[in-house]
Design a protein around this motif. Structure first.
Motif, PDB file in Angstrom:
ATOM      1  N   ALA A 219       0.870  -1.182   0.000  1.00 50.79           N
ATOM      2  CA  ALA A 219       0.000   0.000   0.000  1.00 50.79           C
ATOM      3  C   ALA A 219       0.903   1.226   0.000  1.00 50.79           C
ATOM      4  O   ALA A 219       1.760   1.364   0.879  1.00 50.79           O
ATOM      5  N   VAL A 220       0.719   2.085  -1.010  1.00 50.06           N
ATOM      6  CA  VAL A 220       1.588   3.262  -1.156  1.00 50.06           C
ATOM      7  C   VAL A 220       0.715   4.510  -1.079  1.00 50.06           C
ATOM      8  O   VAL A 220      -0.110   4.762  -1.960  1.00 50.06           O
ATOM      9  N   MET A 221       0.877   5.259  -0.010  1.00 51.52           N
ATOM     10  CA  MET A 221       0.051   6.467   0.165  1.00 51.52           C
ATOM     11  C   MET A 221       0.974   7.684   0.154  1.00 51.52           C
ATOM     12  O   MET A 221       1.956   7.734   0.910  1.00 51.52           O
ATOM     13  N   GLY A 222       0.653   8.633  -0.709  1.00 49.56           N
ATOM     14  CA  GLY A 222       1.501   9.828  -0.808  1.00 49.56           C
ATOM     15  C   GLY A 222       2.938   9.501  -1.182  1.00 49.56           C
ATOM     16  O   GLY A 222       3.865  10.182  -0.748  1.00 49.56           O
ATOM     17  N   GLY A 223       3.121   8.443  -1.965  1.00 48.79           N
ATOM     18  CA  GLY A 223       4.464   8.066  -2.416  1.00 48.79           C
ATOM     19  C   GLY A 223       5.253   7.244  -1.404  1.00 48.79           C
ATOM     20  O   GLY A 223       6.396   6.874  -1.655  1.00 48.79           O
ATOM     21  N   LYS A 224       4.623   6.943  -0.236  1.00 51.23           N
ATOM     22  CA  LYS A 224       5.335   6.187   0.801  1.00 51.23           C
ATOM     23  C   LYS A 224       4.668   4.850   1.081  1.00 51.23           C
ATOM     24  O   LYS A 224       3.431   4.783   1.118  1.00 51.23           O
ATOM     25  N   SER A 225       5.479   3.819   1.327  1.00 49.60           N
ATOM     26  CA  SER A 225       4.922   2.523   1.709  1.00 49.60           C
ATOM     27  C   SER A 225       4.284   2.647   3.099  1.00 49.60           C
ATOM     28  O   SER A 225       4.925   3.125   4.040  1.00 49.60           O
ATOM     29  N   VAL A 226       3.010   2.242   3.218  1.00 50.04           N
ATOM     30  CA  VAL A 226       2.358   2.286   4.533  1.00 50.04           C
ATOM     31  C   VAL A 226       1.988   0.888   5.041  1.00 50.04           C
ATOM     32  O   VAL A 226       1.628   0.724   6.204  1.00 50.04           O
ATOM     33  N   ASP A 227       2.065  -0.112   4.161  1.00 51.27           N
ATOM     34  CA  ASP A 227       1.900  -1.494   4.619  1.00 51.27           C
ATOM     35  C   ASP A 227       2.339  -2.411   3.487  1.00 51.27           C
ATOM     36  O   ASP A 227       2.323  -2.024   2.316  1.00 51.27           O
ATOM     37  N   THR A 228       2.740  -3.614   3.852  1.00 46.62           N
ATOM     38  CA  THR A 228       3.125  -4.593   2.837  1.00 46.62           C
ATOM     39  C   THR A 228       2.918  -5.992   3.384  1.00 46.62           C
ATOM     40  O   THR A 228       2.876  -6.183   4.602  1.00 46.62           O
ATOM     41  N   SER A 229       2.773  -6.967   2.468  1.00 39.14           N
ATOM     42  CA  SER A 229       2.294  -8.282   2.912  1.00 39.14           C
ATOM     43  C   SER A 229       3.399  -9.201   3.414  1.00 39.14           C
ATOM     44  O   SER A 229       3.139 -10.095   4.208  1.00 39.14           O
ATOM     45  N   MET A 230       4.652  -9.024   2.934  1.00 37.53           N
ATOM     46  CA  MET A 230       5.711  -9.864   3.489  1.00 37.53           C
ATOM     47  C   MET A 230       6.086  -9.343   4.872  1.00 37.53           C
ATOM     48  O   MET A 230       5.730  -8.217   5.234  1.00 37.53           O
ATOM     49  N   GLY A 231       6.823 -10.148   5.625  1.00 34.77           N
ATOM     50  CA  GLY A 231       7.016  -9.781   7.023  1.00 34.77           C
ATOM     51  C   GLY A 231       8.458  -9.672   7.443  1.00 34.77           C
ATOM     52  O   GLY A 231       9.268  -8.988   6.803  1.00 34.77           O
ATOM     53  N   PHE A 232       8.775 -10.331   8.541  1.00 42.71           N
ATOM     54  CA  PHE A 232      10.146 -10.428   9.049  1.00 42.71           C
ATOM     55  C   PHE A 232      11.003 -11.144   8.011  1.00 42.71           C
ATOM     56  O   PHE A 232      12.174 -10.856   7.837  1.00 42.71           O
ATOM     57  N   THR A 233      10.381 -12.105   7.329  1.00 45.86           N
ATOM     58  CA  THR A 233      11.026 -12.819   6.215  1.00 45.86           C
ATOM     59  C   THR A 233      10.084 -12.781   5.011  1.00 45.86           C
ATOM     60  O   THR A 233       8.913 -12.406   5.150  1.00 45.86           O
ATOM     61  N   PRO A 234      10.567 -13.199   3.836  1.00 40.40           N
ATOM     62  CA  PRO A 234       9.700 -13.213   2.650  1.00 40.40           C
ATOM     63  C   PRO A 234       8.771 -14.428   2.589  1.00 40.40           C
ATOM     64  O   PRO A 234       8.194 -14.717   1.548  1.00 40.40           O
ATOM     65  N   LEU A 235       8.606 -15.150   3.702  1.00 48.83           N
ATOM     66  CA  LEU A 235       7.805 -16.385   3.681  1.00 48.83           C
ATOM     67  C   LEU A 235       6.308 -16.112   3.731  1.00 48.83           C
ATOM     68  O   LEU A 235       5.512 -16.908   3.247  1.00 48.83           O
ATOM     69  N   VAL A 236       5.925 -14.995   4.339  1.00 49.00           N
ATOM     70  CA  VAL A 236       4.505 -14.793   4.656  1.00 49.00           C
ATOM     71  C   VAL A 236       3.805 -13.814   3.717  1.00 49.00           C
ATOM     72  O   VAL A 236       4.413 -13.222   2.849  1.00 49.00           O
ATOM     73  N   GLY A 237       2.485 -13.674   3.986  1.00 54.21           N
ATOM     74  CA  GLY A 237       1.646 -12.808   3.156  1.00 54.21           C
ATOM     75  C   GLY A 237       0.842 -13.680   2.218  1.00 54.21           C
ATOM     76  O   GLY A 237       0.077 -14.544   2.663  1.00 54.21           O
ATOM     77  N   LEU A 238       1.048 -13.487   0.919  1.00 56.31           N
ATOM     78  CA  LEU A 238       0.305 -14.271  -0.072  1.00 56.31           C
ATOM     79  C   LEU A 238       0.901 -15.668  -0.181  1.00 56.31           C
ATOM     80  O   LEU A 238       2.109 -15.838  -0.005  1.00 56.31           O
ATOM     81  N   PRO A 239       0.076 -16.662  -0.570  1.00 59.42           N
ATOM     82  CA  PRO A 239       0.685 -17.929  -1.002  1.00 59.42           C
ATOM     83  C   PRO A 239       1.456 -17.627  -2.290  1.00 59.42           C
ATOM     84  O   PRO A 239       1.012 -16.819  -3.094  1.00 59.42           O
ATOM     85  N   MET A 240       2.639 -18.243  -2.458  1.00 57.74           N
ATOM     86  CA  MET A 240       3.477 -17.895  -3.627  1.00 57.74           C
ATOM     87  C   MET A 240       3.751 -19.140  -4.460  1.00 57.74           C
ATOM     88  O   MET A 240       3.070 -20.155  -4.292  1.00 57.74           O
ATOM     89  N   GLY A 241       4.760 -19.073  -5.329  1.00 60.02           N
ATOM     90  CA  GLY A 241       5.104 -20.250  -6.140  1.00 60.02           C
ATOM     91  C   GLY A 241       5.323 -21.469  -5.259  1.00 60.02           C
ATOM     92  O   GLY A 241       4.665 -22.503  -5.425  1.00 60.02           O
ATOM     93  N   THR A 242       6.241 -21.320  -4.279  1.00 63.93           N
ATOM     94  CA  THR A 242       6.539 -22.462  -3.393  1.00 63.93           C
ATOM     95  C   THR A 242       6.435 -22.098  -1.909  1.00 63.93           C
ATOM     96  O   THR A 242       6.663 -22.951  -1.063  1.00 63.93           O
ATOM     97  N   ARG A 243       6.158 -20.825  -1.596  1.00 62.93           N
ATOM     98  CA  ARG A 243       6.089 -20.404  -0.182  1.00 62.93           C
ATOM     99  C   ARG A 243       4.637 -20.365   0.293  1.00 62.93           C
ATOM    100  O   ARG A 243       3.738 -19.998  -0.465  1.00 62.93           O
ATOM    101  N   CYS A 244       4.468 -20.665   1.594  1.00 62.53           N
ATOM    102  CA  CYS A 244       3.120 -20.897   2.108  1.00 62.53           C
ATOM    103  C   CYS A 244       2.296 -19.626   2.288  1.00 62.53           C
ATOM    104  O   CYS A 244       1.080 -19.657   2.241  1.00 62.53           O
TER     105      CYS A 244
END
Ligand code: ADP
Length: 399
Positions: A219-244
């Motif tokens: 989510a980019v508001m006023g040109g700045k990232s205000v939230d994103t789905s990956m976390g501490f690592t790139p494992l989380v958020g959306l289901p991906m090619g091979t990540r849960c």
């Protein structure tokens, strides 16, 4: 000005040489199997030079950089006459932790900061450091080098969005929090979207969907990232090619106990055998899944449905986070190429007034609006270009 962009992995090294006067790529290539045996594919993109594509001995990253410089300057495959024509090197660095909220010129202090983030990205950051050290060893200390971080764009995310609801000391003492990744890509496409829409970024609420082998939404508001789905690592958020993606720890513990799986093996399963590959049992590649579904494979269909659903509900969450949205961007391998994926996601978003123009959506490989004239939200396909951002940041910093 000529800038070499390097993306160093543990056994691979991708590169592009930019002529920044025209922002064009003069040559690009990939070293693979570094430390095992070695292979280099080098593709000159100016003049009539042939492609070099052969096994060569690459015991360490230093030999890989030396081989790259050798090809870039050789009479047969080269695009510059000597190494002195390369003004600077820009490196992709995966994790900048809370130390780096923008790109920086590399010095001893910066190297310490990158190394301090190694525990957060144990597979990536040490490889990025090796790439920087190899450039210093081969090109000398006088060629400036710049680090561009995947995490930096997300350092504007507010505490309410980056804090995990666990005992606070894990953040205070150990900096355990959401960091987010793909920041260079989200920053680039959000900037392009503002230009395409003809409005200042400061006035826009945008949602960037980077969908490739790894996928994340920002989510980019006023040109700045205000939230994103990956976390501490790139494992989380959306289901991906091979990540849960999003996962219940209780279910993970249940599987580990039942099958006597240790934490390393479990994380390997969640990183490499899950996602749409795990659900479908067919492939992590969306082209294979679309083909299998057309032949009637129900689990391939389920994997695709599940992916579309997660993208749509994450987008919905970010509309709430920003209290509105002006434009939604699709980028990376799947986002740029799969008209079916874009259409399926937008079908969930008609309540927002998203309407897809099917003829525009069928186009490929270029920046394009894919919404109808009546659509309340602009829908855009924007090919990402992380290497160009790295080259631009490098140029700006060495000025
Ligand atoms: P990475 O995350 O490795 O950078 P990319 O952004 O290059 O990945 O995306 C690679 C993925 O793009 C492939 O796994 C494939 O699923 C998807 N892809 C590429 N072309 C198409 C296409 N025509 N239709 C659907 N998916 C595609």
């Amino acid at each position: 000005m000529k800038i070499l962009v390097i993306n160093a992995g543990s056994s691979s090294l991708k590169y592009q040489l930019f002529d920044m006067d025209t922002e064009s790529v003069m040559a690009k290539g990939l070293c693979e199997r570094i430390g095992i045996d070695g292979h280099l594919k080098h593709t000159p993109l100016v003049g009539d030079k042939p492609v070099f594509n052969e096994d060569i001995n690459l015991p360490t990253h230093s030999e890989a950089i030396a081989a790259v410089i050798d090809k870039l300057t050789s009479a047969e495959y080269g695009v510059v006459s000597s190494m002195s024509e390369i003004d600077a090197v820009g490196h992709r660095v995966v994790h900048g932790g809370e130390y780096f909220s923008s790109s920086v010129v590399i010095n001893d202090e910066v190297m310490k900061g990158i190394a301090a983030c190694n525990p957060f990205a144990p597979l990536h950051n040490p490889a990025n450091i090796t790439g920087i050290e190899a450039c210093t060893a081969v090109m000398g200390k006088n060629v400036p080098q710049v680090a561009v971080f995947d995490t930096a764009f997300h350092q504007t995310i507010p505490a309410k969005a980056f804090t995990y609801a666990i005992p606070y000391e894990y953040y205070e003492k150990d900096k355990v929090r959401r960091y987010g990744f793909h920041g260079t890509s989200h920053r680039y496409v959000a900037g392009r979207a503002a230009e395409m829409m003809g409005k200042p970024a400061e006035e826009l609420k945008l949602i960037s969907c980077h969908m490739g082998n790894g996928s994340s939404i920002c989510a980019v508001m006023g040109g700045k990232s205000v939230d994103t789905s990956m976390g501490f690592t790139p494992l989380v958020g959306l289901p991906m090619g091979t990540r849960c993606g999003q996962m219940d720890m209780g279910a993970v513990q249940f599987i580990m106990h039942k099958y006597n799986i240790d934490i390393d093996e479990m994380l390997n399963i969640l990183n490499k055998k899950s996602g749409v590959l795990g659900v479908s049992g067919v492939s992590s590649d969306f082209r294979d899944l679309e083909a299998a579904m057309e032949k009637g494979n129900e689990r391939a269909g389920l994997a695709l449905d599940l992916f579309h659903y997660w993208v749509a509900k994450t987008v919905g969450g970010y509309v709430a986070a920003m209290n509105g949205v002006d434009g939604i961007i699709f980028t990376a391998g799947v986002g740029e190429n799969s008209a079916e994926t874009r259409k399926a996601i937008c079908e969930y978003l008609t309540y927002l007034g998203c309407e897809v123009d099917d003829a525009a959506n069928a186009q490929r490989g270029k920046e394009i609006f894919i919404n109808t004239p009546d659509s309340r939200v602009k829908l855009m396909v924007i090919p990402t270009n992380e290497e160009l951002v790295i080259a631009r940041d490098t140029k700006a910093l060495i000025g």
